[in-house]
Design a protein around this motif. Structure first.
Motif, PDB file in Angstrom:
ATOM      1  N   MET A   1       0.841  -1.184   0.000  1.00 27.23           N
ATOM      2  CA  MET A   1       0.000   0.000   0.000  1.00 27.23           C
ATOM      3  C   MET A   1       0.881   1.240   0.000  1.00 27.23           C
ATOM      4  SD  MET A   1      -3.121   1.028   2.557  1.00 27.23           S
ATOM      5  CE  MET A   1      -4.104  -0.313   1.884  1.00 27.23           C
ATOM      6  N   GLY A   2       0.660   2.109  -0.968  1.00 33.20           N
ATOM      7  CA  GLY A   2       1.459   3.316  -1.084  1.00 33.20           C
ATOM      8  C   GLY A   2       0.960   4.431  -0.175  1.00 33.20           C
ATOM      9  N   ASN A   3       1.833   5.388   0.028  1.00 36.51           N
ATOM     10  CA  ASN A   3       1.496   6.581   0.804  1.00 36.51           C
ATOM     11  C   ASN A   3       1.864   7.779  -0.070  1.00 36.51           C
ATOM     12  OD1 ASN A   3       1.482   8.834   2.558  1.00 36.51           O
ATOM     13  ND2 ASN A   3       1.899   7.525   4.325  1.00 36.51           N
ATOM     14  N   PHE A   4       0.857   8.325  -0.769  1.00 34.93           N
ATOM     15  CA  PHE A   4       1.136   9.376  -1.744  1.00 34.93           C
ATOM     16  C   PHE A   4       1.648  10.638  -1.065  1.00 34.93           C
ATOM     17  CE2 PHE A   4       0.005  12.843  -4.659  1.00 34.93           C
ATOM     18  CZ  PHE A   4       0.667  12.399  -5.802  1.00 34.93           C
TER      19      PHE A   4
ATOM     20  N   PRO B   1       1.775  18.072   6.703  1.00 39.55           N
ATOM     21  CA  PRO B   1       1.632  16.928   5.792  1.00 39.55           C
ATOM     22  C   PRO B   1       2.267  15.678   6.364  1.00 39.55           C
ATOM     23  CG  PRO B   1       3.277  18.487   5.000  1.00 39.55           C
ATOM     24  CD  PRO B   1       2.601  19.145   6.154  1.00 39.55           C
ATOM     25  N   VAL B   2       1.808  14.547   5.873  1.00 43.27           N
ATOM     26  CA  VAL B   2       2.275  13.205   6.236  1.00 43.27           C
ATOM     27  C   VAL B   2       1.799  12.804   7.630  1.00 43.27           C
ATOM     28  CG1 VAL B   2       4.231  11.636   6.479  1.00 43.27           C
ATOM     29  CG2 VAL B   2       4.313  13.449   4.747  1.00 43.27           C
TER      30      VAL B   2
ATOM     31  N   PRO C   1     -10.057   4.834  10.888  1.00 42.60           N
ATOM     32  CA  PRO C   1      -9.481   4.517  12.200  1.00 42.60           C
ATOM     33  C   PRO C   1      -8.896   3.104  12.295  1.00 42.60           C
ATOM     34  CG  PRO C   1     -11.553   5.678  12.468  1.00 42.60           C
ATOM     35  CD  PRO C   1     -11.430   5.366  11.003  1.00 42.60           C
ATOM     36  N   VAL C   2      -9.470   2.165  11.568  1.00 43.39           N
ATOM     37  CA  VAL C   2      -8.976   0.790  11.618  1.00 43.39           C
ATOM     38  C   VAL C   2      -7.626   0.662  10.904  1.00 43.39           C
ATOM     39  CG1 VAL C   2      -9.464  -1.610  10.985  1.00 43.39           C
ATOM     40  CG2 VAL C   2     -11.317  -0.111  11.771  1.00 43.39           C
ATOM     41  N   ASP C   3      -7.458   1.425   9.813  1.00 40.45           N
ATOM     42  CA  ASP C   3      -6.219   1.411   9.041  1.00 40.45           C
ATOM     43  C   ASP C   3      -5.979   2.827   8.512  1.00 40.45           C
ATOM     44  OD1 ASP C   3      -4.063   1.035   7.419  1.00 40.45           O
ATOM     45  OD2 ASP C   3      -4.928  -0.547   6.182  1.00 40.45           O
ATOM     46  N   PRO C   4      -5.221   3.647   9.251  1.00 39.07           N
ATOM     47  CA  PRO C   4      -5.049   5.058   8.876  1.00 39.07           C
ATOM     48  C   PRO C   4      -4.389   5.282   7.521  1.00 39.07           C
ATOM     49  CG  PRO C   4      -4.404   4.691  11.166  1.00 39.07           C
ATOM     50  CD  PRO C   4      -4.594   3.339  10.552  1.00 39.07           C
ATOM     51  N   ARG C   5      -3.884   4.215   6.894  1.00 38.34           N
ATOM     52  CA  ARG C   5      -3.320   4.384   5.554  1.00 38.34           C
ATOM     53  C   ARG C   5      -4.405   4.561   4.498  1.00 38.34           C
ATOM     54  NH1 ARG C   5       0.039  -1.006   5.123  1.00 38.34           N
ATOM     55  NH2 ARG C   5      -1.995  -1.713   5.898  1.00 38.34           N
ATOM     56  N   VAL C   6      -5.647   4.252   4.874  1.00 40.18           N
ATOM     57  CA  VAL C   6      -6.771   4.301   3.931  1.00 40.18           C
ATOM     58  C   VAL C   6      -7.631   5.526   4.234  1.00 40.18           C
ATOM     59  CG1 VAL C   6      -8.795   3.062   3.062  1.00 40.18           C
ATOM     60  CG2 VAL C   6      -6.764   1.792   3.784  1.00 40.18           C
ATOM     61  N   ASP C   7      -8.052   6.225   3.183  1.00 41.59           N
ATOM     62  CA  ASP C   7      -8.941   7.375   3.340  1.00 41.59           C
ATOM     63  C   ASP C   7     -10.390   6.953   3.119  1.00 41.59           C
ATOM     64  OD1 ASP C   7      -6.972   9.388   3.832  1.00 41.59           O
ATOM     65  OD2 ASP C   7      -6.463   9.359   1.702  1.00 41.59           O
ATOM     66  N   TYR C   8     -11.283   7.445   4.000  1.00 42.72           N
ATOM     67  CA  TYR C   8     -12.719   7.196   3.900  1.00 42.72           C
ATOM     68  C   TYR C   8     -13.435   8.532   3.740  1.00 42.72           C
ATOM     69  CZ  TYR C   8     -13.417   2.199   4.977  1.00 42.72           C
ATOM     70  OH  TYR C   8     -13.476   0.832   4.916  1.00 42.72           O
ATOM     71  N   ILE C   9     -14.668   8.462   3.228  1.00 33.39           N
ATOM     72  CA  ILE C   9     -15.509   9.650   3.142  1.00 33.39           C
ATOM     73  C   ILE C   9     -16.898   9.303   3.662  1.00 33.39           C
ATOM     74  CG2 ILE C   9     -16.069   9.152   0.717  1.00 33.39           C
ATOM     75  CD1 ILE C   9     -16.291  12.228   0.346  1.00 33.39           C
ATOM     76  N   LYS C  10     -17.395  10.097   4.602  1.00 34.54           N
ATOM     77  CA  LYS C  10     -18.729   9.903   5.186  1.00 34.54           C
ATOM     78  C   LYS C  10     -19.292  11.268   5.568  1.00 34.54           C
ATOM     79  CE  LYS C  10     -18.188   5.370   5.199  1.00 34.54           C
ATOM     80  NZ  LYS C  10     -18.918   4.473   4.267  1.00 34.54           N
ATOM     81  N   ARG C  11     -20.500  11.251   6.106  1.00 30.00           N
ATOM     82  CA  ARG C  11     -21.136  12.476   6.577  1.00 30.00           C
ATOM     83  C   ARG C  11     -21.120  12.516   8.101  1.00 30.00           C
ATOM     84  NH1 ARG C  11     -24.283  16.014   3.895  1.00 30.00           N
ATOM     85  NH2 ARG C  11     -24.616  14.541   2.170  1.00 30.00           N
ATOM     86  N   VAL C  12     -20.760  13.678   8.650  1.00 30.35           N
ATOM     87  CA  VAL C  12     -20.756  13.837  10.100  1.00 30.35           C
ATOM     88  C   VAL C  12     -22.201  13.863  10.601  1.00 30.35           C
ATOM     89  CG1 VAL C  12     -20.152  15.359  12.019  1.00 30.35           C
ATOM     90  CG2 VAL C  12     -18.571  15.077  10.101  1.00 30.35           C
TER      91      VAL C  12
ATOM     92  N   GLN D   1      -8.007  13.978  15.059  1.00 26.61           N
ATOM     93  CA  GLN D   1      -6.712  13.991  14.386  1.00 26.61           C
ATOM     94  C   GLN D   1      -6.710  13.187  13.090  1.00 26.61           C
ATOM     95  OE1 GLN D   1      -7.158  12.839  17.509  1.00 26.61           O
ATOM     96  NE2 GLN D   1      -6.107  10.882  17.834  1.00 26.61           N
ATOM     97  N   ASN D   2      -7.756  12.385  12.856  1.00 26.06           N
ATOM     98  CA  ASN D   2      -7.842  11.605  11.616  1.00 26.06           C
ATOM     99  C   ASN D   2      -8.487  12.377  10.474  1.00 26.06           C
ATOM    100  OD1 ASN D   2      -7.141   9.562  13.537  1.00 26.06           O
ATOM    101  ND2 ASN D   2      -7.924   8.028  12.132  1.00 26.06           N
ATOM    102  N   ILE D   3      -9.106  13.512  10.767  1.00 25.90           N
ATOM    103  CA  ILE D   3      -9.846  14.235   9.738  1.00 25.90           C
ATOM    104  C   ILE D   3      -8.879  14.903   8.765  1.00 25.90           C
ATOM    105  CG2 ILE D   3     -11.396  16.183   9.310  1.00 25.90           C
ATOM    106  CD1 ILE D   3     -12.875  15.439  11.817  1.00 25.90           C
TER     107      ILE D   3
END
Length: 321
Positions: free
Chosen positions: A25-28, A151-152, A174-185, A298-300
């Protein structure tokens, strides 16, 4: 230096190739940061050492040519063979390894600053935010709306707005911070959020909804019940699948999971301080806070606000709520 540059480019190709093939898994963000630093070193070396050396060599070449012409002129020879201008151009020309490093630095640093502190593009990979966002939508995320972060490491250094109910946010899973998710607050710190029998309730008050015409999902080839929902000041659309249960039980162990209560009707949670409860607009087809827990501040990453392209449907381009 040319050999070192070739090795660096080889490592970059291997990294990108393995990322594309799924070997890792890359980290752009990290990759862009490293590219900025490396090209900056080359750019500084070009400005402080390599270009002055080439200019000195070109000046020496011109001085030698002028001296030779003067000596020949004393002997009565006025016409001299040789194109000094062409030789000077070749001496001043950047070698390939500088052209592909120092020459790229201005572009890379602009992209790095824009992506890190202003706006970042994302692609919608799943249908959890249908009907607001469709699979294939390319969106922009406002990185400074909630504050400026390094950044980073994503550490906030300047506070701005706090997330509000109804905001569509991109965050590190939160389960895997390398992955970005999108949801509604949906829930803010301190809120009591319940989703029972397909009814969303916040602080014991049902969230207002009104029925809309059914939504046809072209990917699943199915109709779903569509409603208009108002979260705070934001009115948006949601989908409800009457044939699916309100909640699918599973192993729901996550940080602060004791703040949630599960039943056959659904789930109720007390949102901890510094955290948010998020849900997908496709309510019965979304893995969200009901399943894996709360999103720490801090994850946002930022606030999603604009679809800048959808190659299959250009009418999708525009802002959204």
């Amino acid at each position: 230096m040319s050999s070192l540059t070739a090795v660096l480019y080889g490592a970059l190709i291997v990294y990108l190739g393995g990322w594309f093939m799924g070997y890792w898994m890359g980290n752009f963000a990290l990759l862009l940061f490293i590219l900025t630093l490396v090209t900056m070193v080359y750019w500084l070396a070009e400005r402080l050492r390599f270009r002055p050396a080439r200019e000195a060599a070109a000046a020496q070449l011109e001085a030698q040519a002028a001296s030779r012409r003067a000596e020949l002129a004393k002997m009565g020879i006025e016409k001299v063979d040789g194109d000094v201008a062409e030789a000077r151009r070749k001496v001043l020309a950047q070698p390939w390894w500088l052209d592909w490093t120092a020459g790229l630095f201005p572009v890379i640093v602009v992209v790095f600053v824009l992506r890190s502190f202003l706006f970042e593009p994302f692609k919608i990979p799943s249908g959890s935010m249908i009907p607001t966002l469709l699979v294939g939508d390319l969106i922009l995320v406002n990185k400074f709306h909630y504050g400026i972060r390094l950044p980073v490491i994503n550490k906030k250094i300047v506070q701005n707005n706090d997330p509000q109910r109804g905001d569509v946010v991109v965050f590190r899973y939160p389960v895997d911070p390398r992955v970005d998710y999108i949801k509604r607050v949906v829930g803010l710190p301190g809120d009591e959020v319940s989703y029972l029998n397909k009814q969303l309730t916040i602080n014991n008050k049902p969230v207002p909804t009104s029925p809309l015409p059914d939504f046809y999902d072209e990917d699943s080839l199915r109709y779903a019940q569509q409603f208009s929902e108002k979260l705070g000041a934001v009115e948006h659309r949601i989908l409800i699948d009457k044939d699916r249960p309100s909640f699918i039980p599973g192993n729901h162990v996550f940080p602060n999971s004791s703040a949630c209560r599960y039943s056959a009707e659904g789930v109720s949670c007390k949102v901890p301080e510094g955290h948010y409860f998020v849900m997908g607009d496709n309510r019965d087809n979304s893995q969200d806070s009901r399943y894996w827990g709360f999103v720490p501040d801090q994850n946002i990453v930022g606030k999603a606000f604009f679809v800048w392209m959808n190659f299959g449907n250009l009418s999708r381009i525009g802002s959204f709520h």
